[in-house]
Write a protein that holds these residues in place. Structure first.
Motif, PDB file in Angstrom:
ATOM      1  N   ARG A 188       0.849  -1.187   0.000  1.00  0.00           N
ATOM      2  CA  ARG A 188       0.000   0.000   0.000  1.00  0.00           C
ATOM      3  C   ARG A 188       0.883   1.234   0.000  1.00  0.00           C
ATOM      4  NH1 ARG A 188      -4.194  -0.975   4.890  1.00  0.00           N
ATOM      5  NH2 ARG A 188      -2.520  -2.286   5.716  1.00  0.00           N
ATOM      6  N   SER A 189       0.500   2.228  -0.776  1.00  0.00           N
ATOM      7  CA  SER A 189       1.280   3.458  -0.835  1.00  0.00           C
ATOM      8  C   SER A 189       1.133   4.238   0.459  1.00  0.00           C
ATOM      9  CB  SER A 189       0.824   4.320  -2.008  1.00  0.00           C
ATOM     10  OG  SER A 189       1.445   5.598  -1.960  1.00  0.00           O
ATOM     11  N   ALA A 190       2.251   4.716   0.980  1.00  0.00           N
ATOM     12  CA  ALA A 190       2.225   5.567   2.167  1.00  0.00           C
ATOM     13  C   ALA A 190       1.636   6.934   1.859  1.00  0.00           C
ATOM     14  CB  ALA A 190       3.644   5.732   2.715  1.00  0.00           C
ATOM     15  N   PHE A 191       1.553   7.283   0.570  1.00  0.00           N
ATOM     16  CA  PHE A 191       1.134   8.619   0.170  1.00  0.00           C
ATOM     17  C   PHE A 191      -0.344   8.694  -0.202  1.00  0.00           C
ATOM     18  CE2 PHE A 191       5.628   8.013  -0.885  1.00  0.00           C
ATOM     19  CZ  PHE A 191       6.175   8.958  -0.041  1.00  0.00           C
ATOM     20  N   THR A 192      -1.071   7.620   0.039  1.00  0.00           N
ATOM     21  CA  THR A 192      -2.519   7.589  -0.127  1.00  0.00           C
ATOM     22  C   THR A 192      -3.136   7.351   1.241  1.00  0.00           C
ATOM     23  OG1 THR A 192      -2.314   6.677  -2.358  1.00  0.00           O
ATOM     24  CG2 THR A 192      -4.439   6.426  -1.279  1.00  0.00           C
ATOM     25  N   ASN A 193      -4.237   8.032   1.533  1.00  0.00           N
ATOM     26  CA  ASN A 193      -4.860   7.884   2.850  1.00  0.00           C
ATOM     27  C   ASN A 193      -5.079   6.412   3.186  1.00  0.00           C
ATOM     28  OD1 ASN A 193      -5.427  10.473   4.162  1.00  0.00           O
ATOM     29  ND2 ASN A 193      -6.587  10.916   2.315  1.00  0.00           N
ATOM     30  N   GLY A 206       8.132   4.641  -1.188  1.00  0.00           N
ATOM     31  CA  GLY A 206       8.713   5.149  -2.419  1.00  0.00           C
ATOM     32  C   GLY A 206      10.134   5.626  -2.222  1.00  0.00           C
ATOM     33  N   SER A 207      10.447   6.781  -2.819  1.00  0.00           N
ATOM     34  CA  SER A 207      11.800   7.329  -2.730  1.00  0.00           C
ATOM     35  C   SER A 207      12.027   8.126  -1.456  1.00  0.00           C
ATOM     36  CB  SER A 207      12.079   8.222  -3.946  1.00  0.00           C
ATOM     37  OG  SER A 207      11.142   9.285  -4.010  1.00  0.00           O
ATOM     38  N   ASN A 255      11.834  11.220  10.566  1.00  0.00           N
ATOM     39  CA  ASN A 255      13.069  10.922   9.856  1.00  0.00           C
ATOM     40  C   ASN A 255      12.740  10.300   8.507  1.00  0.00           C
ATOM     41  OD1 ASN A 255      14.810  11.797  11.943  1.00  0.00           O
ATOM     42  ND2 ASN A 255      14.504   9.854  13.013  1.00  0.00           N
ATOM     43  N   ASN A 256      13.545  10.620   7.513  1.00  0.00           N
ATOM     44  CA  ASN A 256      13.263  10.156   6.160  1.00  0.00           C
ATOM     45  C   ASN A 256      13.238   8.630   6.094  1.00  0.00           C
ATOM     46  OD1 ASN A 256      13.018  11.107   3.253  1.00  0.00           O
ATOM     47  ND2 ASN A 256      14.609   9.545   3.092  1.00  0.00           N
ATOM     48  N   VAL A 257      12.241   8.097   5.389  1.00  0.00           N
ATOM     49  CA  VAL A 257      12.113   6.654   5.215  1.00  0.00           C
ATOM     50  C   VAL A 257      11.749   6.380   3.766  1.00  0.00           C
ATOM     51  CG1 VAL A 257       9.710   6.762   6.030  1.00  0.00           C
ATOM     52  CG2 VAL A 257      10.900   4.562   5.964  1.00  0.00           C
ATOM     53  N   SER A 258      12.343   5.345   3.183  1.00  0.00           N
ATOM     54  CA  SER A 258      12.048   4.959   1.808  1.00  0.00           C
ATOM     55  C   SER A 258      11.926   3.444   1.727  1.00  0.00           C
ATOM     56  CB  SER A 258      13.140   5.461   0.856  1.00  0.00           C
ATOM     57  OG  SER A 258      14.405   4.911   1.211  1.00  0.00           O
ATOM     58  N   GLY A 259      11.420   2.962   0.598  1.00  0.00           N
ATOM     59  CA  GLY A 259      11.265   1.531   0.408  1.00  0.00           C
ATOM     60  C   GLY A 259       9.990   0.998   1.038  1.00  0.00           C
ATOM     61  N   VAL A 260       9.892  -0.335   1.129  1.00  0.00           N
ATOM     62  CA  VAL A 260       8.700  -1.009   1.644  1.00  0.00           C
ATOM     63  C   VAL A 260       8.998  -1.576   3.028  1.00  0.00           C
ATOM     64  CG1 VAL A 260       7.034  -2.863   1.258  1.00  0.00           C
ATOM     65  CG2 VAL A 260       7.928  -1.564  -0.686  1.00  0.00           C
ATOM     66  N   HIS A 261       8.138  -1.266   3.989  1.00  0.00           N
ATOM     67  CA  HIS A 261       8.327  -1.709   5.371  1.00  0.00           C
ATOM     68  C   HIS A 261       6.975  -2.029   5.995  1.00  0.00           C
ATOM     69  CE1 HIS A 261      12.503  -0.131   5.505  1.00  0.00           C
ATOM     70  NE2 HIS A 261      12.017   0.845   4.758  1.00  0.00           N
ATOM     71  N   ASP A 262       7.018  -2.821   7.071  1.00  0.00           N
ATOM     72  CA  ASP A 262       5.861  -2.929   7.947  1.00  0.00           C
ATOM     73  C   ASP A 262       5.855  -1.706   8.856  1.00  0.00           C
ATOM     74  OD1 ASP A 262       5.255  -5.331   6.803  1.00  0.00           O
ATOM     75  OD2 ASP A 262       5.927  -6.557   8.495  1.00  0.00           O
ATOM     76  N   LEU A 263       4.699  -1.080   8.970  1.00  0.00           N
ATOM     77  CA  LEU A 263       4.538   0.128   9.776  1.00  0.00           C
ATOM     78  C   LEU A 263       3.793  -0.217  11.054  1.00  0.00           C
ATOM     79  CD1 LEU A 263       4.462   3.303  10.120  1.00  0.00           C
ATOM     80  CD2 LEU A 263       2.235   3.174   8.968  1.00  0.00           C
TER      81      LEU A 263
END
Length: 255
Positions: free
Chosen positions: A21-26, A69-70, A122-130
């Motif tokens: 799931r995109s972090a940038f979509t609600n 993402g980036s 802090n900046n985070v990129s890539g795919v992770h479990d949140l």
């Protein structure tokens, strides 16, 4: 250190749900993959949707395969609270994993009075479990991440600015245009605008952004075609509002 408060249970997303799931979509708060709590429940919210409530100190929820993402450096949540202060810890890959940042939730004046509250991370990129880990009671409707800080992704001021202009007005309604400018030296790939209306102002139509309104609070994100803003460039979105009496032009924050 706050410990677990209940058994871990699978959520609506299911443990190990495929894809990301995109972090940038609600992201709707109740669409978790795992919950560690004996009290958390899905509740109705003021806008007719759903969220999470009955949260207690030490509870946490996990959202699998979130794609940052980036890079993302801001967290915004639509929350309601009637207690002095609760923290939401934003962590990666477990309840004691990397701490990206902490959102201190200020009181909103009632458990059904939702407002958007934000913090830099802090900046985070890539795919992770949140993992969202709570230090006390709060109701949470949804959350979203943003990018575009002007200091290499560390907490600080955004390189984006927003202006709003009324182009048409009629009895009980108006059309507003929001222009977002990239004042920095690097491109921005996604943006999130947030604001609070005064009175009973409601959005009735919107073009160029995907939005969610809960009570007076609004979060709007770029559409598929206008997320990227080059240095010195700008994009815009348009929305119609309805109101009774008069309205106050909102002040818009953008990340």
């Amino acid at each position: 250190m706050i410990g677990p408060s209940g058994p871990q249970q699978p959520g609506p997303g299911g443990p190990g749900a495929p894809g990301s799931r995109s972090a940038f979509t609600n992201i709707e708060a109740e669409q978790y993959n795992q919950v560690n709590s004996s009290t958390i429940q899905t509740i109705g919210t003021a806008n007719g949707g759903s969220g999470l409530g009955y949260i207690e100190n030490g509870d946490y929820v996990t959202y699998s395969n979130i794609d940052f993402g980036s890079g993302a450096n801001r967290f915004t949540a639509l929350v309601a609270s009637d207690v002095p202060s609760t923290n939401i810890e934003i962590r990666l890959n477990g309840p004691y994993g990397t701490l990206l940042g902490t959102l201190q939730v200020d009181p909103t004046g009632g458990w059904n009075n939702y407002t958007n509250q934000s913090t830099t991370i802090n900046n985070v990129s890539g795919v992770h479990d949140l993992v969202l880990r709570f230090t006390g009671p709060v109701n949470i409707d949804s959350f979203v991440f943003g990018a575009g800080g002007g200091n290499g992704g560390q907490p600080g001021q955004s390189q984006l600015s927003a202006t709003v202009e009324e182009t048409v007005q009629w009895g009980g309604g108006a059309t507003l245009v929001v222009t977002i400018v990239n004042n920095g030296t690097t491109p921005v790939d996604d943006w999130t605008a947030s604001w609070n209306f005064a009175g009973n102002t409601r959005i009735t139509e919107c073009w160029g952004a995907q939005y969610i309104q809960s009570g007076s609070s609004v979060v709007a994100r770029n559409d598929n075609y206008n997320g990227r803003i080059e240095p010195g460039g700008s994009v815009y979105f348009v929305f119609n509002i309805s109101y009774s009496g008069s309205y106050i032009m909102p002040t818009i924050t953008v990340q």
